[in-house]
Design an enzyme around this catalytic site. Structure first.
Site, PDB file in Angstrom:
ATOM      1  N   CYS A  47       0.896  -1.169   0.087  1.00  0.00           N
ATOM      2  CA  CYS A  47       0.015   0.036  -0.081  1.00  0.00           C
ATOM      3  C   CYS A  47       0.956   1.310   0.124  1.00  0.00           C
ATOM      4  CB  CYS A  47      -0.827   0.024   1.227  1.00  0.00           C
ATOM      5  SG  CYS A  47      -1.938   1.345   1.333  1.00  0.00           S
ATOM      6  N   HIS A  54       0.021   4.671  -0.227  1.00  0.00           N
ATOM      7  CA  HIS A  54      -0.391   5.859   0.659  1.00  0.00           C
ATOM      8  C   HIS A  54      -0.211   5.533   2.120  1.00  0.00           C
ATOM      9  CE1 HIS A  54      -4.035   3.935   2.081  1.00  0.00           C
ATOM     10  NE2 HIS A  54      -4.057   4.721   3.328  1.00  0.00           N
ATOM     11  N   HIS A  81      -8.377  -4.098  -7.870  1.00  0.00           N
ATOM     12  CA  HIS A  81      -8.661  -2.454  -7.840  1.00  0.00           C
ATOM     13  C   HIS A  81      -9.045  -2.258  -9.293  1.00  0.00           C
ATOM     14  CE1 HIS A  81      -6.231  -3.256  -4.165  1.00  0.00           C
ATOM     15  NE2 HIS A  81      -6.138  -1.972  -3.840  1.00  0.00           N
ATOM     16  N   ASP A  95     -10.176   5.222  -3.108  1.00  0.00           N
ATOM     17  CA  ASP A  95      -8.934   5.908  -2.719  1.00  0.00           C
ATOM     18  C   ASP A  95      -8.916   7.522  -2.528  1.00  0.00           C
ATOM     19  OD1 ASP A  95      -6.520   6.654  -1.879  1.00  0.00           O
ATOM     20  OD2 ASP A  95      -5.641   4.881  -2.643  1.00  0.00           O
ATOM     21  N   CYS A 127      -3.538   6.711  -4.768  1.00  0.00           N
ATOM     22  CA  CYS A 127      -3.138   5.517  -4.871  1.00  0.00           C
ATOM     23  C   CYS A 127      -1.591   5.165  -5.242  1.00  0.00           C
ATOM     24  CB  CYS A 127      -4.199   4.690  -5.613  1.00  0.00           C
ATOM     25  SG  CYS A 127      -4.017   2.963  -5.174  1.00  0.00           S
TER      26      CYS A 127
HETATM   27  O1  PYC Z   1      -1.816   3.871  -1.894  1.00  0.00           O
HETATM   28  O2  PYC Z   1      -1.278   1.808  -2.695  1.00  0.00           O
HETATM   29  C1  PYC Z   1      -2.088   2.545  -2.181  1.00  0.00           C
HETATM   30  C2  PYC Z   1      -3.286   2.193  -1.655  1.00  0.00           C
HETATM   31  C3  PYC Z   1      -3.988   0.803  -2.080  1.00  0.00           C
HETATM   32  C4  PYC Z   1      -5.387   0.893  -1.470  1.00  0.00           C
HETATM   33  C5  PYC Z   1      -5.439   1.964  -0.914  1.00  0.00           C
HETATM   34  N1  PYC Z   1      -4.248   2.808  -1.049  1.00  0.00           N
END
Ligand code: PYC
Length: 332
Positions: free
Chosen positions: A99, A101, A219, A246, A250
């Protein structure tokens, strides 16, 4: 039993957390408490969590203590002394390979706690080892796992919508990136975008379209022009596995996006791609080519929003979260 310990996956007391947001998207880092895991490798720990302590995940991130949009981060001691920590990310319905973020949120949280210095550190995730550079109290770069575009322009029939086309790409999670959506990527349109993407998600699950090795694509990323080309190069709307969108651009979705752009020659190595979310927050992304893969580095900012002790009273009928029992991830 120790403070916060989960003895059987159903026996919580108190858990200390720090909340932050990265470009609007929240992360909850568990500082003290949580299940005692007997596994060593992170993928094995995820398996153990899923099988024995899933109530812990649901109780930490779901209502009434959290919300659908919250991503949790459980820290683990690293197997390798050169790595600062292991981290397992989870959301309202399950566990994430990586992830972006959340990693920025973890780095800023650990810095606020005096547990991470300005500079470069390595973190282990279930998807692989990543490198974080803490530039100051809020700004972080994440050298993400190797990313790639797996299939281009895949046609998907969606009941009530018609045929849409998407690129399937890996950026630490699997993404279906759609450009021919005809949707307006505006915050005011978030409910409609969520419903639209959820139809795609259900259609994908019902189809035979998968990521490498038969992996579920969980996703959906809609791509479009930026609100202002002086500020960003593209805008996205990303729908996560549990139907929450998100609020940030993301990190893994931006990695998947620049992998597609670089592997088609539309973005050059070292050139910066500024990815905007529908909330207007921006991640800077830059990649290097490495054989069949792209090595993306994502830069963004996070801010601490709260320090909390979560309390789990034995008589609380929603001790493990409001939707813990009711919600089952699509396709699982
Ligand atoms: O920032 O990779 C990301 C992410 C995945 C799901 C929510 N944020």
């Amino acid at each position: 039993m120790q403070r916060g310990e989960v003895s059987d996956g159903m026996n919580l007391e108190q858990i200390d957390v720090i909340d932050s947001h990265t470009g609007g998207e929240p992360t909850r880092v568990i500082l003290a408490g949580g299940p005692v895991l007997n596994s060593r490798s992170l993928p094995e720990c995820v398996d153990e969590l899923r099988k024995k302590h899933d109530a812990f995940r649901a109780a930490v991130v779901n209502e009434p203590r959290g919300s659908d949009v919250l991503v949790g981060a459980l820290l683990r001691p690293a197997q390798d002394a050169a790595i600062a920590a292991g981290v397992i990310f989870f959301n309202n319905v399950g566990y994430l390979g990586m992830c972006g973020h959340g990693t920025i949120g973890v780095a800023v949280t650990l810095a606020a706690e005096g547990r991470l210095d300005i500079g470069t550190h390595r973190l282990e995730t279930p998807a692989g080892t990543i490198t974080v550079t803490l530039h100051d109290a809020n700004r972080v770069s994440v050298a993400n796992v190797a990313s790639y575009c797996y299939r281009r322009n895949v046609a998907l029939h969606v009941d009530g919508i018609g045929t849409v086309h998407g690129d399937i790409a890996w950026g630490g999670n699997w993404f279906f990136l759609v450009s021919d959506h005809g949707q307006s990527l505006e915050l005011a349109n978030a409910d409609k975008l969520t419903d639209w993407c959820w139809k795609l998600r259900l259609a994908l699950d019902a189809s035979t379209i998968r990521g490498a090795g038969g992996a579920q694509i969980d996703h959906i990323e809609l791509c479009g022009p930026p609100s202002d080309s002086r500020k960003a190069d593209g805008r996205n709307f990303v729908l996560c596995p549990g139907k929450a969108y998100d609020r940030s651009p993301c990190g893994t979705g931006t990695s998947a996006k620049i992998a597609c752009l670089m592997q088609s020659g539309d973005l050059l190595p070292g050139e910066t791609w500024r990815q905007e979310s529908i909330t207007g927050s921006v991640f800077d992304a830059v990649g290097e080519l490495a054989g069949d893969h792209v090595l993306p580095t994502i830069t963004g900012s996070a801010w601490v929003t709260g320090r909390t002790t979560l309390i789990f009273e034995p008589g609380d009928p929603f001790r493990y979260g409001l939707l813990a029992a009711a919600r089952t991830p699509v396709g699982q």
